[in-house]
Design an enzyme around this catalytic site. Structure first.
Site, PDB file in Angstrom:
ATOM      1  N   GLU A 163       0.843  -1.443  -0.047  1.00 43.16           N
ATOM      2  CA  GLU A 163      -0.086   0.006  -0.210  1.00 43.16           C
ATOM      3  C   GLU A 163       0.787   1.320  -0.020  1.00 43.16           C
ATOM      4  OE1 GLU A 163      -3.264   0.570  -0.547  1.00 43.16           O
ATOM      5  OE2 GLU A 163      -2.656   2.364  -0.544  1.00 43.16           O
ATOM      6  N   LYS A 223       8.266  -1.679  -2.413  1.00 41.54           N
ATOM      7  CA  LYS A 223       7.548  -0.850  -1.417  1.00 41.54           C
ATOM      8  C   LYS A 223       8.831  -0.384  -0.422  1.00 41.54           C
ATOM      9  CE  LYS A 223       5.101   0.748   1.713  1.00 41.54           C
ATOM     10  NZ  LYS A 223       4.233   1.991   1.642  1.00 41.54           N
ATOM     11  N   CYS A 279       6.132   4.441   9.181  1.00 40.61           N
ATOM     12  CA  CYS A 279       6.687   3.773   7.960  1.00 40.61           C
ATOM     13  C   CYS A 279       8.104   4.066   7.759  1.00 40.61           C
ATOM     14  CB  CYS A 279       6.055   4.008   6.866  1.00 40.61           C
ATOM     15  SG  CYS A 279       4.244   3.366   6.935  1.00 40.61           S
TER      16      CYS A 279
HETATM   17  N1  LIG Z   1       0.161   3.496   8.212  1.00 44.90           N
HETATM   18  C1  LIG Z   1       0.503   3.822   6.940  1.00 44.90           C
HETATM   19  O1  LIG Z   1       0.247   4.803   6.475  1.00 44.90           O
HETATM   20  C2  LIG Z   1       0.926   2.626   6.232  1.00 44.90           C
HETATM   21  C3  LIG Z   1       0.904   2.767   4.628  1.00 44.90           C
HETATM   22  C4  LIG Z   1       1.386   1.794   4.020  1.00 44.90           C
HETATM   23  C5  LIG Z   1       1.939   0.513   4.523  1.00 44.90           C
HETATM   24  N2  LIG Z   1       1.563   0.219   6.032  1.00 44.90           N
HETATM   25  C6  LIG Z   1       1.975  -1.042   6.350  1.00 44.90           C
HETATM   26  O2  LIG Z   1       0.594  -1.574   6.556  1.00 44.90           O
HETATM   27  C7  LIG Z   1       0.799  -2.461   7.788  1.00 44.90           C
HETATM   28  C8  LIG Z   1      -0.309  -2.234   8.720  1.00 44.90           C
HETATM   29  O3  LIG Z   1      -0.103  -0.786   9.180  1.00 44.90           O
HETATM   30  P1  LIG Z   1      -1.028  -0.078  10.124  1.00 44.90           P
HETATM   31  O4  LIG Z   1      -0.512   1.567  10.010  1.00 44.90           O
HETATM   32  O5  LIG Z   1      -2.454  -0.293   9.590  1.00 44.90           O
HETATM   33  O6  LIG Z   1      -1.037  -0.689  11.281  1.00 44.90           O
HETATM   34  P2  LIG Z   1      -1.874  -0.508  12.719  1.00 44.90           P
HETATM   35  O7  LIG Z   1      -1.188  -1.159  13.868  1.00 44.90           O
HETATM   36  O8  LIG Z   1      -2.724   0.737  12.629  1.00 44.90           O
HETATM   37  O9  LIG Z   1      -3.046  -1.835  12.421  1.00 44.90           O
HETATM   38  C9  LIG Z   1      -2.699  -3.004  12.442  1.00 44.90           C
HETATM   39  C10 LIG Z   1      -4.055  -3.757  13.038  1.00 44.90           C
HETATM   40  O10 LIG Z   1      -3.604  -5.347  13.013  1.00 44.90           O
HETATM   41  C11 LIG Z   1      -4.114  -5.876  13.889  1.00 44.90           C
HETATM   42  N3  LIG Z   1      -3.773  -7.370  14.295  1.00 44.90           N
HETATM   43  C12 LIG Z   1      -2.701  -7.652  14.543  1.00 44.90           C
HETATM   44  N4  LIG Z   1      -2.420  -8.897  14.494  1.00 44.90           N
HETATM   45  C13 LIG Z   1      -3.840  -9.541  14.271  1.00 44.90           C
HETATM   46  C14 LIG Z   1      -4.329 -11.027  14.139  1.00 44.90           C
HETATM   47  N5  LIG Z   1      -3.393 -11.903  14.243  1.00 44.90           N
HETATM   48  N6  LIG Z   1      -5.447 -11.002  13.998  1.00 44.90           N
HETATM   49  C15 LIG Z   1      -6.251  -9.866  13.615  1.00 44.90           C
HETATM   50  N7  LIG Z   1      -5.815  -8.487  13.807  1.00 44.90           N
HETATM   51  C16 LIG Z   1      -4.384  -8.583  14.134  1.00 44.90           C
HETATM   52  C17 LIG Z   1      -3.993  -5.129  15.180  1.00 44.90           C
HETATM   53  O11 LIG Z   1      -4.758  -5.189  16.282  1.00 44.90           O
HETATM   54  C18 LIG Z   1      -4.242  -3.555  14.533  1.00 44.90           C
HETATM   55  O12 LIG Z   1      -5.405  -3.027  14.814  1.00 44.90           O
HETATM   56  C19 LIG Z   1       2.107  -2.236   8.182  1.00 44.90           C
HETATM   57  O13 LIG Z   1       3.139  -3.374   7.606  1.00 44.90           O
HETATM   58  C20 LIG Z   1       2.708  -1.001   7.583  1.00 44.90           C
HETATM   59  O14 LIG Z   1       4.102  -0.943   7.504  1.00 44.90           O
HETATM   60  C21 LIG Z   1       1.217   1.434   6.636  1.00 44.90           C
HETATM   61  O1  LIG Z   2       8.799  17.167   2.042  1.00 47.10           O
HETATM   62  C1  LIG Z   2       8.577  16.568   2.960  1.00 47.10           C
HETATM   63  C2  LIG Z   2       7.550  15.290   2.964  1.00 47.10           C
HETATM   64  C3  LIG Z   2       7.174  14.844   4.138  1.00 47.10           C
HETATM   65  N1  LIG Z   2       7.871  15.234   5.442  1.00 47.10           N
HETATM   66  C4  LIG Z   2       7.667  14.466   6.466  1.00 47.10           C
HETATM   67  O2  LIG Z   2       7.778  13.079   6.277  1.00 47.10           O
HETATM   68  C5  LIG Z   2       6.897  12.167   7.223  1.00 47.10           C
HETATM   69  C6  LIG Z   2       6.329  11.417   6.506  1.00 47.10           C
HETATM   70  O3  LIG Z   2       5.361  11.889   5.329  1.00 47.10           O
HETATM   71  P1  LIG Z   2       4.286  11.040   4.407  1.00 47.10           P
HETATM   72  O4  LIG Z   2       5.293  10.412   3.286  1.00 47.10           O
HETATM   73  O5  LIG Z   2       3.324  12.131   3.682  1.00 47.10           O
HETATM   74  O6  LIG Z   2       3.234  10.356   5.097  1.00 47.10           O
HETATM   75  P2  LIG Z   2       3.139   8.584   5.456  1.00 47.10           P
HETATM   76  O7  LIG Z   2       1.932   8.565   6.052  1.00 47.10           O
HETATM   77  O8  LIG Z   2       4.283   8.236   6.443  1.00 47.10           O
HETATM   78  O9  LIG Z   2       3.732   8.046   4.244  1.00 47.10           O
HETATM   79  C7  LIG Z   2       4.740   7.419   3.728  1.00 47.10           C
HETATM   80  O10 LIG Z   2       4.631   6.049   4.075  1.00 47.10           O
HETATM   81  C8  LIG Z   2       3.615   5.269   3.873  1.00 47.10           C
HETATM   82  C9  LIG Z   2       3.655   4.071   4.889  1.00 47.10           C
HETATM   83  O11 LIG Z   2       4.865   3.025   4.201  1.00 47.10           O
HETATM   84  C10 LIG Z   2       3.566   4.914   2.546  1.00 47.10           C
HETATM   85  O12 LIG Z   2       2.620   4.261   2.099  1.00 47.10           O
HETATM   86  C11 LIG Z   2       3.541   6.428   1.713  1.00 47.10           C
HETATM   87  O13 LIG Z   2       3.776   6.229   0.464  1.00 47.10           O
HETATM   88  C12 LIG Z   2       4.570   7.216   2.356  1.00 47.10           C
HETATM   89  O14 LIG Z   2       4.676   8.714   1.591  1.00 47.10           O
HETATM   90  C13 LIG Z   2       6.197  13.232   7.704  1.00 47.10           C
HETATM   91  O15 LIG Z   2       6.705  13.646   9.155  1.00 47.10           O
HETATM   92  C14 LIG Z   2       6.124  14.600   7.197  1.00 47.10           C
HETATM   93  O16 LIG Z   2       6.097  15.665   7.752  1.00 47.10           O
HETATM   94  C15 LIG Z   2       8.793  16.018   5.309  1.00 47.10           C
HETATM   95  O17 LIG Z   2       9.221  16.433   6.218  1.00 47.10           O
HETATM   96  N2  LIG Z   2       9.109  16.879   4.242  1.00 47.10           N
END
Ligand SMILES: NC(=O)c1ccc[n+]([C@@H]2O[C@H](COP(=O)([O-])OP(=O)(O)OC[C@H]3O[C@@H](n4cnc5c(N)ncnc54)[C@H](O)[C@@H]3O)[C@@H](O)[C@H]2O)c1
Ligand SMILES: O=c1ccn([C@@H]2O[C@H](COP(=O)(O)OP(=O)(O)O[C@H]3O[C@H](CO)[C@@H](O)[C@H](O)[C@H]3O)[C@@H](O)[C@H]2O)c(=O)[nH]1
Length: 465
Positions: A163, A223, A279
């Protein structure tokens, strides 16, 4: 041809909740059930009051409101949802390991493995398992081994579908993704059919040209690579921000000048107090660990520098506050505006504010915090998690208030930690009047206009100028 009718997503967090809500919204013919072991979280996803959803994202309430109860369901009945589904997304947390081999670097795959074992135990018909969590390259191999060796003859196809949404713009990013990446096994008929089944899910709203298919390993590694490149840009501009401060150059002007070069591009060049979020740090440390485990020392060292620079940026912001306030902040009130790691989210994971606050608390400052979306409970939990001082001391030293005006009253200094829009339109004359003099203002986000604030009387410091 596999046509998906029933999706289950394990993990109702920042990724599972919004991604599945959008799939359900855009593909009303597919039943989507998001399951989690966290009962409180599921109850919040089911709350009739859409302002109480556990994840704050602009526009998410409308998406959930449209699909929930129609073809989108949130539940704690994990086994049942797995058994019913033809496609299962794994979207559980994969944090940095805090113990054992790879401590502090490798991704902890405990929760992923638990999911795989549960899927193997419960399944009675063939299923497509989709890695949505961010995982080290070659994790699909381990998943396959668990699924095939502990299952009861059921056939599994494993896909990688990382994602790329960013928090604060999750709904926008999900509605119009730059690309959707699907990694699978293109060498077998079943593999090809599984890839196509997932392509068809996204094709409900994503143009075909934006749906990329690769082999599983390329998808997994892409990723980590995307996050490493993005974070590297932030560390690069932050490194230059320090040089700007010494030379009279202005980092915003430098960013604009280089960003107009179409080979460099203007995005992700905003100097800041340091990147946060769940992340960037985790995924780069994981990349460093993987490189190290293949004996690629130079590759590992290269990427580790992105983290080293980020830690430096957070620390030097805090050090500058202490130095500017005549080398002591002991007993002084410092107002921190913003606690979330960026605007438009209630997520605080790895937020720079946590580390700056911790530094100031070590210097015995009295820290007062205001963030429009983060609760006192969360702020205290973040500080307690660091383990720097007792929970009791944290409660004595900080206070969390409900407005920026209360936070800044009689403060020696104000530090802007998150770029919330509302901080731009604050009545800064009023804040100046209510602060102790000289009134110091530290802008960690380049949010405010330097000349304007200086003319109001503030002693103004901004990153990179
Ligand atoms: N947060 C982001 O913006 C983002 C973006 C891209 C990818 N990711 C990736 O996606 C994944 C999830 O991230 P997130 O931010 O959603 O995490 P999160 O901690 O918000 O959510 C994960 C959820 O999974 C649940 N869980 C864990 N083990 C479980 C099980 N065995 N059965 C059922 N539920 C269970 C937890 O209770 C929790 O609510 C991570 O690998 C992260 O690196 C996160
Ligand atoms: O020019 C910039 C851009 C971002 N940030 C900082 O960088 C961090 C991350 O920002 P951003 O990437 O916008 O948010 P995330 O939700 O952490 O998203 C990143 O991490 C996710 C989890 O993997 C990915 O899915 C996204 O593509 C990737 O952008 C934050 O503290 C921002 O304030 C800066 O300081 N300067």
């Amino acid at each position: 041809m596999t046509k998906i009718k029933n999706i289950c997503c394990i993990g109702a967090g920042y990724v599972g909740g919004p991604t599945m809500a959008v799939i359900a919204q855009k593909a009303p013919g597919i039943k989507v059930t998001v399951v989690d072991i966290n009962e409180k979280r599921i109850a919040a996803w089911n709350d009739a009051d859409l302002s109480k959803l556990p994840v704050y994202e602009p526009g998410l309430d409308a998406v959930v409101g449209e699909a929930r109860g129609r073809n989108l369901f949130f539940s704690t009945q994990v086994d049942e949802a797995i058994a019913e589904a033809d496609m299962i997304f794994i979207s559980v947390n994969t944090p940095t390991k805090t113990y054992g081999v790879g401590k502090g670097m490798a991704a902890d795959l405990k929760w992923i493995e638990l999911c795989a074992r549960q899927i193997a135990r419960v399944s009675t018909n063939d299923k497509i398992v989709v890695e949505k969590s961010t995982l080290p390259v070659r994790t699909a191999e381990a998943l396959k081994s668990i699924l095939e060796n502990t299952g009861n003859g059921v056939k599994f196809q494993i896909l990688s579908n990382p994602e790329f949404l960013a928090e604060g713009t999750a709904v926008e990013d999900l509605h119009a993704p730059d690309r959707v990446l699907i990694g699978g096994d293109p060498d077998t008929e079943e593999g090809k059919a599984a890839i196509q089944a997932l392509v068809d899910v996204y094709a409900h709203w994503v143009p075909k040209a934006n749906i990329l298919t690769t082999n599983v390993w390329s998808s997994e590694l892409s990723k980590l690579t995307a996050n490493a490149f993005l974070a590297q840009r932030v560390s690069s501009i932050n490194a230059l921000s320090e040089l700007c401060e010494k030379t009279g150059a202005d980092v915003n002007e430098v960013a604009k000048a280089i960003g107009q070069d179409s080979r460099i591009g203007p995005k992700f060049l905003k100097a800041s107090v340091g990147f946060g979020g769940s992340c960037f740090q985790k995924d780069i440390l994981n990349l460093v660990y993987i490189a190290q485990s293949f004996g690629l020392k130079e590759v590992a060292d290269y990427w580790e520098q992105v983290i080293i620079m980020n830690d430096h940026q957070k620390r030097r912001f805090a050090e500058n506050i202490v130095r500017t306030l005549y080398n002591t902040v002991s007993g002084k009130k410092i107002a921190m505006l913003g606690w979330a790691f960026k605007k438009d989210t209630n997520d605080t994971r790895e937020s720079a504010a946590i580390y700056v606050a911790d530094y100031l608390l070590n210097e015995r400052a009295e820290v007062v915090i205001y963030d429009p979306k983060v609760s006192e409970e969360q702020i205290l939990a973040d500080l307690d998690y660091l383990g720097t001082r007792s929970e009791e001391e944290n409660r004595q030293l900080i206070s969390v208030v409900n407005t920026a005006y209360v936070a800044t009253e009689e403060a020696h200094a104000v530090a802007i930690m998150t770029e919330w829009d509302e901080f731009i339109s604050l009545d800064w004359d009023r804040i100046y009047e209510a602060m102790l003099k000289p009134a110091f203002l530290f802008d960690g986000r380049r949010l405010l206009d330097k000349e304007q604030l200086k003319s109001k009387g503030f002693e103004f410091y901004a990153i990179g100028s």
